[in-house]
Design an enzyme around this catalytic site. Structure first.
Site, PDB file in Angstrom:
ATOM      1  N   GLU A   1      -0.582  25.812  -5.981  1.00 49.97           N
ATOM      2  CA  GLU A   1       0.792  26.401  -6.206  1.00 49.97           C
ATOM      3  C   GLU A   1       0.653  27.271  -7.739  1.00 49.97           C
ATOM      4  OE1 GLU A   1       5.557  25.525  -6.229  1.00 49.97           O
ATOM      5  OE2 GLU A   1       4.214  23.953  -5.988  1.00 49.97           O
TER       6      GLU A   1
ATOM      7  N   ARG B   1      -8.220   9.180  -1.307  1.00 52.99           N
ATOM      8  CA  ARG B   1      -7.661   8.640  -0.023  1.00 52.99           C
ATOM      9  C   ARG B   1      -8.258   8.782   1.186  1.00 52.99           C
ATOM     10  NH1 ARG B   1      -2.423   9.167  -3.256  1.00 52.99           N
ATOM     11  NH2 ARG B   1      -2.674  11.004  -2.261  1.00 52.99           N
TER      12      ARG B   1
END
Length: 174
Positions: free
Chosen positions: A98, A61
């Site tokens: 993460e 994006r």
């Protein structure tokens, strides 16, 4: 400029991609010509008066916003992609997620030493992607003129990973 009206074009999707997460979906904003134009204009205005040679857009994006911003300010556009997507010699940066790692690549001749670079992406979350992109730019000798985002998810602390580089976001979510 007040960008709060853009918030009405961002859809909150509960429990996506996993339970307890509220996903900020920008596709309604992209589909509304006026809102999309306002978002691009907002990013351009945030860096008004800043010298920029090239705009770097981060897959995927970031390509949408970055290319439009580059066009509006008269700068070149450079894509930063996931591994294996660019057809020529690249510089690669691995960064922590993460759970695990990811990589980004840029053509090694996309940025020249001393060029002033504006990095644009849709969302600043944990900051890993933005920091890796900044490292790629600086590895090639580019100077970070700024980092611009449509949305910033403040609770994830991504801005802290970007050091003292100039960061602007049109909408902040706590």
């Amino acid at each position: 400029m007040d960008h709060r009206s853009l918030r009405t074009h961002v859809r909150d999707v509960a429990d996506f991609p996993s339970e307890g997460v509220v996903f900020r979906d920008i596709t309604p904003l992209l589909g509304d010509a006026s809102a999309f134009s306002q978002a691009v204009s907002g990013l351009v205005e945030e860096f008004s008066g800043v010298a920029v040679d090239r705009v770097v857009g981060v897959e995927s994006r970031g390509f949408i916003f970055g290319a439009a911003v580059a066009y509006r300010i008269g700068a070149g556009f450079v894509p930063v992609r996931k591994p294996g997507k660019l057809p020529w010699a690249v510089v690669r940066e691995e960064y922590q997620l993460e759970y695990g790692t990811d990589k980004l690549e840029i053509h090694r001749d996309a940025i020249h030493p001393g060029e002033r670079i504006l990095i644009v992406d849709d969302v600043l979350a944990t900051g890993g992607t933005a920091a890796a992109t900044a490292t790629l730019v600086e590895t090639l000798g580019g100077v970070i003129a700024g980092l611009g985002f449509l949305l910033e998810l403040e609770e994830l602390g991504g801005r802290a990973k970007l050091g003292d580089r100039p960061v602007r976001s049109l909408l902040q979510y706590s």
